[in-house]
Scaffold this motif. Structure first.
Motif, PDB file in Angstrom:
ATOM      1  N   GLY A 171      13.930  -0.396   8.798  1.00  0.00           N
ATOM      2  CA  GLY A 171      14.413   0.509   7.758  1.00  0.00           C
ATOM      3  C   GLY A 171      13.680   0.370   6.443  1.00  0.00           C
ATOM      4  N   LEU A 172      12.534  -0.314   6.458  1.00  0.00           N
ATOM      5  CA  LEU A 172      11.790  -0.543   5.225  1.00  0.00           C
ATOM      6  C   LEU A 172      10.903   0.634   4.831  1.00  0.00           C
ATOM      7  CD1 LEU A 172      10.884  -4.261   5.837  1.00  0.00           C
ATOM      8  CD2 LEU A 172      12.397  -3.377   4.056  1.00  0.00           C
TER       9      LEU A 172
ATOM     10  N   LEU B  21       0.824  -1.202   0.000  1.00  0.00           N
ATOM     11  CA  LEU B  21       0.000   0.000   0.000  1.00  0.00           C
ATOM     12  C   LEU B  21       0.860   1.255   0.000  1.00  0.00           C
ATOM     13  CD1 LEU B  21      -3.028   0.706   0.169  1.00  0.00           C
ATOM     14  CD2 LEU B  21      -2.772   0.767   2.633  1.00  0.00           C
ATOM     15  N   ILE B  22       1.839   1.289   0.882  1.00  0.00           N
ATOM     16  CA  ILE B  22       2.716   2.452   0.987  1.00  0.00           C
ATOM     17  C   ILE B  22       3.563   2.613  -0.275  1.00  0.00           C
ATOM     18  CG2 ILE B  22       4.721   3.365   2.235  1.00  0.00           C
ATOM     19  CD1 ILE B  22       3.433   2.218   4.803  1.00  0.00           C
TER      20      ILE B  22
ATOM     21  N   TYR C  17       4.189   8.841   0.536  1.00  0.00           N
ATOM     22  CA  TYR C  17       3.705   9.951   1.370  1.00  0.00           C
ATOM     23  C   TYR C  17       2.220  10.243   1.193  1.00  0.00           C
ATOM     24  CZ  TYR C  17       8.661  10.811   2.105  1.00  0.00           C
ATOM     25  OH  TYR C  17       9.981  10.692   2.420  1.00  0.00           O
ATOM     26  N   LYS C  18       1.454   9.225   0.885  1.00  0.00           N
ATOM     27  CA  LYS C  18       0.010   9.392   0.748  1.00  0.00           C
ATOM     28  C   LYS C  18      -0.732   8.806   1.951  1.00  0.00           C
ATOM     29  CE  LYS C  18      -3.838   8.364  -2.330  1.00  0.00           C
ATOM     30  NZ  LYS C  18      -4.266   7.651  -3.536  1.00  0.00           N
ATOM     31  N   TYR C  19      -0.103   7.849   2.629  1.00  0.00           N
ATOM     32  CA  TYR C  19      -0.794   7.120   3.688  1.00  0.00           C
ATOM     33  C   TYR C  19      -0.248   7.456   5.070  1.00  0.00           C
ATOM     34  CZ  TYR C  19      -2.811   4.376  -0.026  1.00  0.00           C
ATOM     35  OH  TYR C  19      -3.502   3.992  -1.145  1.00  0.00           O
TER      36      TYR C  19
ATOM     37  N   LEU D  30       8.073   4.052   1.130  1.00  0.00           N
ATOM     38  CA  LEU D  30       8.944   2.881   1.082  1.00  0.00           C
ATOM     39  C   LEU D  30      10.394   3.345   0.976  1.00  0.00           C
ATOM     40  CD1 LEU D  30       8.971  -0.258   0.839  1.00  0.00           C
ATOM     41  CD2 LEU D  30       9.039   0.081  -1.618  1.00  0.00           C
ATOM     42  N   ASN D  31      11.279   2.722   1.728  1.00  0.00           N
ATOM     43  CA  ASN D  31      12.709   3.011   1.631  1.00  0.00           C
ATOM     44  C   ASN D  31      13.277   2.076   0.567  1.00  0.00           C
ATOM     45  OD1 ASN D  31      15.445   3.315   1.898  1.00  0.00           O
ATOM     46  ND2 ASN D  31      15.394   3.418   4.130  1.00  0.00           N
ATOM     47  N   TYR D  32      13.365   2.569  -0.638  1.00  0.00           N
ATOM     48  CA  TYR D  32      13.765   1.759  -1.780  1.00  0.00           C
ATOM     49  C   TYR D  32      15.197   1.247  -1.641  1.00  0.00           C
ATOM     50  CZ  TYR D  32       9.496   3.541  -3.830  1.00  0.00           C
ATOM     51  OH  TYR D  32       8.182   3.842  -4.050  1.00  0.00           O
ATOM     52  N   ASP D  33      16.067   2.026  -1.022  1.00  0.00           N
ATOM     53  CA  ASP D  33      17.459   1.604  -0.853  1.00  0.00           C
ATOM     54  C   ASP D  33      17.559   0.343   0.002  1.00  0.00           C
ATOM     55  OD1 ASP D  33      18.310   3.736  -2.369  1.00  0.00           O
ATOM     56  OD2 ASP D  33      18.675   5.034  -0.628  1.00  0.00           O
ATOM     57  N   THR D  34      16.794   0.297   1.090  1.00  0.00           N
ATOM     58  CA  THR D  34      16.828  -0.871   1.967  1.00  0.00           C
ATOM     59  C   THR D  34      16.308  -2.108   1.245  1.00  0.00           C
ATOM     60  OG1 THR D  34      16.522   0.504   3.929  1.00  0.00           O
ATOM     61  CG2 THR D  34      15.986  -1.834   4.146  1.00  0.00           C
ATOM     62  N   VAL D  35      15.218  -1.945   0.524  1.00  0.00           N
ATOM     63  CA  VAL D  35      14.634  -3.075  -0.198  1.00  0.00           C
ATOM     64  C   VAL D  35      15.599  -3.571  -1.278  1.00  0.00           C
ATOM     65  CG1 VAL D  35      12.728  -3.805  -1.689  1.00  0.00           C
ATOM     66  CG2 VAL D  35      12.278  -2.330   0.274  1.00  0.00           C
TER      67      VAL D  35
END
Length: 112
Positions: free
Chosen positions: A77-78, A42-43, A48-50, A93-98
């Protein structure tokens, strides 16, 4: 032949490896729950919508349950928080961590 052994280097290596293991386990644990995966989906769909209430409404979970799940995702850190008005906390979402998660696992496994 003389072999020099630096005990400090070994301690730093073990400490770094221990920190890596804790972070990998924290992320894996956060990803192990289907509700947390739903929250991440969802996030990730809209950065930054939820906020917590909106996540609760879309997932049919109570706000307190969502709050606990978000805490785990944040500690792993997700997800990241942003508060544009100092009242509402929005998530992204922290794209770097994923993106680096699988690499971190491989590095850790190879160093065993």
């Amino acid at each position: 032949v003389t072999i020099l052994y630096d005990l400090r280097w070994n301690e730093r290596f073990r400490s770094r490896q221990h920190d890596q293991r804790r972070q990998i386990l924290r992320i894996a644990n956060a990803l192990s729950d289907k509700n947390r995966l739903k929250i991440l989906q969802l996030i990730a769909a809209d950065d930054y919508k939820y906020n917590g209430k909106r996540v609760a409404a879309y997932t049919s979970l109570s706000t307190s349950v969502v709050s606990r799940h978000i805490k785990q995702l944040r500690e792993a850190g997700l997800i990241e928080e942003h508060s544009p008005d100092n009242r509402n906390v929005l998530y992204r979402l922290n794209y770097d961590t994923v993106a680096s998660f699988s690499d971190e696992i491989m590095v850790y496994i190879k160093e065993l």
